[in-house]
Design a protein around this motif. Structure first.
Motif, PDB file in Angstrom:
ATOM      1  N   SER A  68       0.801  -1.230   0.000  1.00 19.42           N
ATOM      2  CA  SER A  68       0.000   0.000   0.000  1.00 19.42           C
ATOM      3  C   SER A  68       0.830   1.273   0.000  1.00 19.42           C
ATOM      4  O   SER A  68       0.302   2.351   0.263  1.00 19.42           O
ATOM      5  CB  SER A  68      -0.936   0.013   1.215  1.00 19.42           C
TER       6      SER A  68
ATOM      7  N   ASP B 119      -1.645  -3.297   4.270  1.00 16.21           N
ATOM      8  CA  ASP B 119      -2.638  -2.420   4.883  1.00 16.21           C
ATOM      9  C   ASP B 119      -3.442  -3.152   5.952  1.00 16.21           C
ATOM     10  O   ASP B 119      -2.938  -4.074   6.601  1.00 16.21           O
ATOM     11  CB  ASP B 119      -3.529  -1.774   3.814  1.00 16.21           C
TER      12      ASP B 119
ATOM     13  N   ASP C 243      -4.890   0.456  10.027  1.00 16.37           N
ATOM     14  CA  ASP C 243      -5.029   0.485   8.568  1.00 16.37           C
ATOM     15  C   ASP C 243      -3.927   1.340   7.979  1.00 16.37           C
ATOM     16  O   ASP C 243      -4.132   2.493   7.613  1.00 16.37           O
ATOM     17  CB  ASP C 243      -6.403   1.010   8.151  1.00 16.37           C
TER      18      ASP C 243
ATOM     19  N   GLU D  31      -1.822   2.805   5.263  1.00 19.03           N
ATOM     20  CA  GLU D  31      -2.138   3.013   3.850  1.00 19.03           C
ATOM     21  C   GLU D  31      -1.101   3.828   3.094  1.00 19.03           C
ATOM     22  O   GLU D  31      -1.200   3.982   1.885  1.00 19.03           O
ATOM     23  CB  GLU D  31      -3.508   3.698   3.715  1.00 19.03           C
TER      24      GLU D  31
ATOM     25  N   GLU E 238      -4.910   7.839   2.024  1.00 16.79           N
ATOM     26  CA  GLU E 238      -4.057   6.737   1.583  1.00 16.79           C
ATOM     27  C   GLU E 238      -2.821   7.241   0.848  1.00 16.79           C
ATOM     28  O   GLU E 238      -2.142   6.469   0.181  1.00 16.79           O
ATOM     29  CB  GLU E 238      -4.858   5.772   0.708  1.00 16.79           C
TER      30      GLU E 238
END
Length: 297
Positions: free
Chosen positions: A68, A83, A111, A113, A176
């Motif tokens: 990611s 991720d 998470d 990212e 992200e």
């Protein structure tokens, strides 16, 4: 008689096919290898280069689930990570995707990212994936890869988010993509509402708790999945799904006002990592693990 003839013909064809496959095998392949992987990768490389001039498939990321982001490591090496749902590990790879080292951080991976770096080699891992726009624990981990147990934390909130989550059309607080520039981390949102605007925020690159500062809104007709600034500071790339957007200018402030130029990357997969390796060359990774090089025209 007809049955016997059909059986013999089938056997002959099968034997001939097997013999041909054996003869096509590379002399450098290990004994017992079918050669299919080598042939498939060669076809993928030729297809990629023909479909997108300047794009070359370098290899497959080893041991990385759902890459990611990308950041520079030691000369000739790069860092990436998985991720949501993956362990808190940074993977150091070479230019072909070969795994060189795993660095497990004293941190959680809610998470992850995005990952970016500063000139002194500090890595910044953005745990800012926020698909439902409901998180209140957004964090950027400040990492010296040589000291993975001493991780700094940059906590932040968005100044314009009042609801957790907001209404669906207003869900533009998933991040992200990030880049380091002049002591600041720039964060680019992935618009899950109208899918047309990437908001740009900054926070200081020092550990602490901050309210992010909104500095720009970019018209990008896709959900932004990563970002990178060229070493000379004159190009900004925002990655989307099988496409990217290039903004040019004399400074970062002018880049954030530039009109994006779209470059299509058909067949490249869910592209979620991008990194300038020099002023005209990009390294790109996909969630499926493919590693590409792209030369700017």
């Amino acid at each position: 008689m007809r049955v016997l003839f059909s059986y013999s013909l089938a056997a002959l064809l099968l034997f001939g096919s097997c013999s041909q496959a054996q003869s096509e095998k590379s002399p450098h392949e290990p004994k017992g290898s079918s050669g299919k992987k080598h042939k498939k990768e060669s076809l993928e490389n030729r297809f990629t280069e023909a479909a997108v001039p300047g794009l070359k498939r370098l290899g497959q990321l080893e041991g990385v689930q759902e890459s990611s982001g990308l950041a520079l490591g030691q000369p000739g090496t790069y860092y990436t990570m998985g991720d949501q749902g993956n362990p808190p590990i940074l993977y150091q790879v070479d230019g072909d995707g070969k795994l060189l080292k795993e660095v497990r951080l004293s941190a959680t991976n809610e998470d992850w990212e995005s990952i970016t770096h500063s000139p002194d080699g500090t890595l910044f891992v953005a745990d800012a994936g926020n698909n439902n726009n409901s998180r209140r624990d957004l964090t950027i981990y400040r990492v010296n890869p040589a000291q993975p147990d001493a991780v700094g934390q940059i906590h932040f909130t968005y100044p314009d988010q009042q609801e957790f989550p907001p209404k669906k059309k207003q869900r533009n607080f998933d991040c992200e993509a990030s880049v380091w520039h002049d002591g600041q981390i720039y964060l680019f949102t992935r618009d899950r509402g109208s899918k047309a605007i990437s908001k740009v925020y900054t926070v200081p690159d020092k550990s602490g708790t901050y309210t992010a500062r909104r500095v720009a809104s970019l018209s990008i007709p896709d959900e932004v999945t990563d970002a990178s600034i060229s070493p000379n500071g004159r190009q900004l790339v925002l990655m989307g799904s099988e496409q990217m957007f290039v903004l040019k200018g004399a400074s970062l402030s002018s880049l954030l006002k530039a009109k994006p130029r779209r470059i299509a990357l058909p067949g490249a997969g869910q592209t979620e990592g991008v990194l300038f390796t020099d002023d005209q060359t990009l390294l790109i990774s996909s969630e499926q693990g493919s590693l590409y090089q792209y030369k700017m025209p």
